[in-house]
Design a protein around this motif. Structure first.
Motif, short mmCIF file in Angstrom:
data_model
loop_
_atom_site.label_atom_id
_atom_site.label_comp_id
_atom_site.label_asym_id
_atom_site.label_seq_id
_atom_site.Cartn_x
_atom_site.Cartn_y
_atom_site.Cartn_z
N VAL A 235 0.93 -1.27 -0.26
CA VAL A 235 0.10 0.07 0.01
C VAL A 235 0.72 1.35 -0.21
O VAL A 235 0.60 2.15 -0.68
CB VAL A 235 -0.89 0.17 1.26
N GLY A 236 2.02 1.47 0.96
CA GLY A 236 2.82 2.28 0.90
C GLY A 236 3.39 2.40 -0.62
O GLY A 236 3.68 3.76 -0.86
N ARG A 237 3.79 1.61 -1.29
CA ARG A 237 4.52 1.69 -2.54
C ARG A 237 3.45 2.17 -3.66
O ARG A 237 3.58 3.16 -4.44
CB ARG A 237 5.02 0.23 -3.08
N ALA A 238 2.14 1.61 -3.40
CA ALA A 238 1.26 2.25 -4.24
C ALA A 238 1.13 3.69 -3.96
O ALA A 238 0.72 4.40 -5.05
CB ALA A 238 -0.24 1.45 -4.00
N THR A 239 1.06 4.07 -2.77
CA THR A 239 0.73 5.64 -2.68
C THR A 239 1.90 6.34 -3.13
O THR A 239 1.56 7.39 -3.87
CB THR A 239 0.62 5.70 -1.11
N THR A 240 3.12 6.13 -3.00
CA THR A 240 4.35 6.73 -3.34
C THR A 240 4.22 6.82 -5.12
O THR A 240 4.35 7.94 -5.65
CB THR A 240 5.52 5.95 -3.19
N ASN A 241 4.04 5.57 -5.71
CA ASN A 241 3.73 5.75 -7.16
C ASN A 241 2.88 6.44 -7.75
O ASN A 241 2.92 7.03 -8.58
CB ASN A 241 3.76 4.17 -7.37
N ALA A 242 1.59 6.66 -6.95
CA ALA A 242 0.60 7.30 -7.30
C ALA A 242 1.06 8.76 -7.60
O ALA A 242 0.59 9.54 -8.54
CB ALA A 242 -0.72 7.04 -6.53
#
Lengths: 264, 255
Positions: A235-242
């Protein structure tokens, strides 16, 4: 022989990266196409759409407004300083207006909303993916693309031009305030110069940019959240990537759209 | 001419891989109408994947899955899914909706959706059925304990009175007393509704409380299947090892 192998490996690595980028672009395009197709096919979820309008549009107003206010003020000071070198201080109202409406309003507004909304959507949808809430929607005969993704993208696309329009006015008012209190302009003359100088193309080109940026912000949030990996790290990676991808895409699209509107 | 009715759920040589990892390697299993089948097996053996392939949440690679003799994917998706209810491992309740809207979610969708007040009344009735009071209806899932969330998930699974109910690890994370309560509730509700149930678990107390029949999944295949009262005398080394929780045996334990 060893040199040839190294060149071969180097070219293979470039090839893998290019294929990876093409595949990622393809996935995003397919995701966007599916989301758009669900926007125009029933059933629709008006309550969910209005909820997202409030969340993405209304609650972003303070962030966009404050950004525009301070940017407008700083812009007036910079243009005054630059203009003074050519005895052209009087251009401040015109350049603040065109700078805010055509460029800084939509771009800075888009970047601020990307930070606020893309991250929030990605974190929310990523958590829903990890906790099986998206699977649960499917088992309850509800298409997650239609219920979760389409309302968010539609709300962001429609709200961003309104947000940016409000931000433009606040930004110009920021320039006006600095102009009359700090640079000794006449208030009425400042506003008259702004109105005289702005053309319809300046306004609508900025609003078109805003709509595109709104679409990008929500699309990146939804895409990365929807395809989030497992656990808190996913989820953390998804947020950063977004946030990163939305910001880069906004800047890239801004250049492309500016080129498009350049001749007009 | 009347023949034997087809099983409600039939797996025929179903396979599924994730990249190079083969998770299901030819699962074949029949679940007759009205039967409660419990699938057991160690963690990572593909139990949840098998369950999600039926619903199409995870598409299977090979073989066929049939519902009442019709391969999945042949019927309209909404009509197909309306026959199912599912209790997820972690509840999977929607954080942003109060409890009653979670329970009544399906009833508020589609052509035959209920009015808000009717849906709320029905949700409260279902909450009572799973042992929760009406005052829980307006709380949000985050305000509930793990056991209460499982009950709400159960109420949501049965709200539309489905013909087939899936339970994915229904007692995971619960204390033994709450596990017993949930197991009893599941059994009562499945019998009362006459539904066909498929449960995934590795909790043997759930197996004994819920199952009519048991299937053991290991290494992507069904190793043993039979009535719940024969699990002690199955004679299958995989089943025996799992049942008695022994580290030694054909199932390799990672230490």
């Amino acid at each position: 022989m060893q040199a040839l192998t190294q060149i071969d490996n180097f070219l293979a690595a470039i090839g893998r990266s290019v294929i990876g980028i093409c595949a990622a672009v393809g996935r995003v395009v397919i995701f966007a196409a599916i989301a758009i197709s669900h926007m125009v096919r029933p059933p629709f979820y008006p309550v969910e759409f209005l909820h997202q309008v409030m969340r993405i549009g209304y609650y972003s107003l303070p962030v966009v407004g404050m950004t525009a206010l301070f940017t407008g003020g700083a812009l007036a000071l910079q243009i005054y300083a630059g203009g003074a070198r050519f005895n052209a201080e009087s251009v401040v109202p015109a350049i603040v207006a065109i700078g805010m409406v055509r460029e800084l309003g939509p771009v800075l507004g888009g970047l601020m909303v990307a930070g606020r909304v893309s991250s929030s959507i990605a974190a929310e949808m990523g958590t829903m993916r990890v906790t099986e809430q998206i699977d649960a929607l499917t088992t309850l005969s509800t298409n997650p693309m239609k219920y979760l993704v389409a309302p968010r993208i539609l709300a962001a696309t429609l709200c961003m031009p309104i947000l940016v329009a409000v931000g433009d006015v606040i930004g110009i008012m920021g320039g006006w305030a600095v102009g009359i209190y700090r640079l000794n302009f006449s208030g009425a003359t400042y506003i008259q110069n702004t109105i005289d100088f702005l053309q319809p193309i300046d306004i609508w080109s900025g609003l078109v940019k805003a709509a595109v940026f709104g679409f990008i912000v929500a699309l990146m949030g939804c895409y990365h959240g929807y395809s989030s990996g497992r656990g808190a790290q996913g989820v953390g990676r998804a947020t950063t990537n977004a946030v990163v991808s939305a910001s880069v895409l906004i800047l890239a699209c801004n250049y492309a759209l500016t080129e498009l509107f350049f001749s007009t | 001419m009347t023949g034997t009715p087809p099983p409600r759920i039939a797996f025929r040589e179903v396979t599924k891989s994730f990249g190079p990892k083969e998770v299901l390697r030819g699962v074949t299993l029949d679940i007759p109408v009205g039967e409660s089948m419990v699938i057991i097996g160690g963690s990572g053996t593909g139990k949840s994947v098998a369950l999600k392939t039926v619903l199409g949440i995870i598409p299977h690679d090979g073989g066929t899955i049939e519902i009442d003799g019709v391969a999945v994917g042949r019927t309209r998706r909404d009509d197909f899914l309306s026959r199912f209810g599912m209790l997820f491992q972690g509840g999977a309740l929607f954080d942003s909706l109060p409890v009653w809207q979670n329970v009544a979610f399906r009833l508020r969708q589609g052509r035959d959706r209920l009015s808000k007040s009717d849906a709320r009344d029905l949700a409260i009735e279902k909450l009572r059925r799973v042992g929760l009071k009406a005052d829980v209806a307006d709380l949000f899932p985050a305000e509930l304990s793990g056991g209460m969330q499982k009950r709400v998930g159960l109420a949501r699974a049965i709200a539309a009175e489905p013909e087939i109910i899936f339970f994915d690890e229904p007692t995971t994370g619960l204390d033994p007393i709450m596990s017993g309560v949930i197991n009893e509730l599941i059994r009562e509700i499945v019998v009362e509704m006459g539904a066909t149930a498929m449960t995934i678990t590795h909790d043997m107390s759930s197996v004994r409380a819920i199952a009519d029949k048991v299937a053991m999944l290991h290494d992507g295949k069904i190793r043993w299947t039979g009535p719940v009262d024969q699990i002690e005398t199955s004679g299958d080394p995989y089943m025996d090892q799992f049942l008695h929780g022994r580290a030694e045996g054909p199932i390799e334990a990672v230490r």
